[in-house]
Write a protein that holds these residues in place. Structure first.
Motif, PDB file in Angstrom:
ATOM      1  N   LEU A  74     -67.952  86.687 -12.337  1.00 20.97           N
ATOM      2  CA  LEU A  74     -66.615  86.108 -12.388  1.00 20.97           C
ATOM      3  C   LEU A  74     -66.238  85.478 -11.054  1.00 20.97           C
ATOM      4  O   LEU A  74     -65.631  84.402 -11.008  1.00 20.97           O
ATOM      5  CB  LEU A  74     -65.598  87.183 -12.776  1.00 20.97           C
ATOM      6  N   MET A  80     -63.636  92.908  -9.467  1.00 19.97           N
ATOM      7  CA  MET A  80     -64.064  91.674 -10.105  1.00 19.97           C
ATOM      8  C   MET A  80     -65.590  91.566 -10.038  1.00 19.97           C
ATOM      9  O   MET A  80     -66.172  91.736  -8.966  1.00 19.97           O
ATOM     10  CB  MET A  80     -63.416  90.459  -9.412  1.00 19.97           C
ATOM     11  N   LYS A  96     -67.898  82.210 -10.811  1.00 19.04           N
ATOM     12  CA  LYS A  96     -67.257  81.232 -11.693  1.00 19.04           C
ATOM     13  C   LYS A  96     -66.045  80.605 -11.015  1.00 19.04           C
ATOM     14  O   LYS A  96     -65.802  79.393 -11.146  1.00 19.04           O
ATOM     15  CB  LYS A  96     -66.858  81.895 -13.010  1.00 19.04           C
TER      16      LYS A  96
END
Length: 269
Positions: free
Chosen positions: A5, A1, A8
């Motif tokens: 991200l 990941m 977020k």
């Protein structure tokens, strides 16, 4: 990941916690616990008090003794426990003190989340100035999703909203352990904007929230007769105040937009 991200997800949870009870807690206290407007105003003013006191103190701790992501984790762990207990509180004075403790743990996380994001982006070789705004948008999404969830589940008048906030705080506390390490002595220029944003947020959520919460609570009581609240007049008064602020901002703050200057700065960067 990717780090973007991951940040977020952090931003989403950060504001999901807030959105799950910030707006609807007042309805719960007035309609279910039968607090007065002044009682509710005092409870909400705890956020303002904490926003004035705590971010600076926590910032010093995060700079000198404790890594920012660990301070962030500990704050949300405290919030999880306090919010869980708050769901069982029915006394207005006790609710004020409990929510003050929660606010003292939560308010620093706003600035810490910005600092952690900027530091992680810089470590990954990304420009925080351009990479951070899309991350922050997910915070707004989290706030909205939380409000929708509470409303669609008809939990506005239930203490379950506090349990939801508690569970999200616990989840974010665990998630913070997976974030990259932030050196305690880090003094990079990329964190200066995050600090400035945190300071602005502190003033808005500090002085403004403290004064506004107390005055709004008094206004609710003033426009109440025999326990019946004249919400039409109350909301018209708040709307008038919002209009007054809009006029002040329109005439008091001017921004000279220069696209060529922005383009030139982006190219030279």
């Amino acid at each position: 990941m990717s780090i973007a991200l991951r940040l977020k997800v952090m931003s989403f949870l950060q504001y999901f916690i807030w959105g799950s009870r910030l707006v609807t807690l007042g309805s719960y206290m007035i309609n279910t616990l039968h607090f007065t407007g002044a009682n509710v105003g005092m409870v909400y003013s705890s956020k303002g008090i904490a926003a004035i006191i705590m971010p600076g103190i926590m910032g010093i701790i995060a700079d000198k003794w404790l890594r920012a992501e660990r301070a962030y984790m500990l704050c949300h762990l405290v919030c999880a426990g306090v919010l869980f207990y708050a769901a069982s509180v029915t006394d207005p004075d006790m609710m004020f003190w409990v929510m003050l403790v929660n606010a003292m743990a939560f308010m620093p996380t706003i600035a810490l989340s910005n600092s952690v994001s900027y530091s992680c982006l810089a470590q990954a070789g990304l420009d925080p100035v351009t990479a951070f705004p899309p991350i922050r948008v997910f915070g707004t999404v989290g706030f909205i999703v939380a409000m929708w969830a509470v409303s669609l589940l008809h939990l506005e008048l239930s203490s379950l909203q506090l349990y939801i906030a508690s569970g999200a705080s616990l989840l974010l506390s665990a998630y913070a352990l997976t974030l990259p390490k932030i050196p305690v002595a880090e003094k990079k220029a990329t964190t200066s904007l995050a600090s400035a944003q945190g300071l602005f947020m502190t003033m808005v959520n500090g002085v403004g929230a403290w004064v506004g919460s107390i005055l709004s609570g008094m206004a609710v009581d003033y426009f109440s007769v025999d326990g019946v609240k004249d919400w039409h007049t109350i909301w018209l008064m708040f709307a008038g105040y919002a209009l007054f602020l809009a006029v002040i901002f329109f005439f008091g703050f001017k921004y000279n937009h220069d696209p060529e200057k922005i383009t030139h700065r982006s190219v030279t960067h």
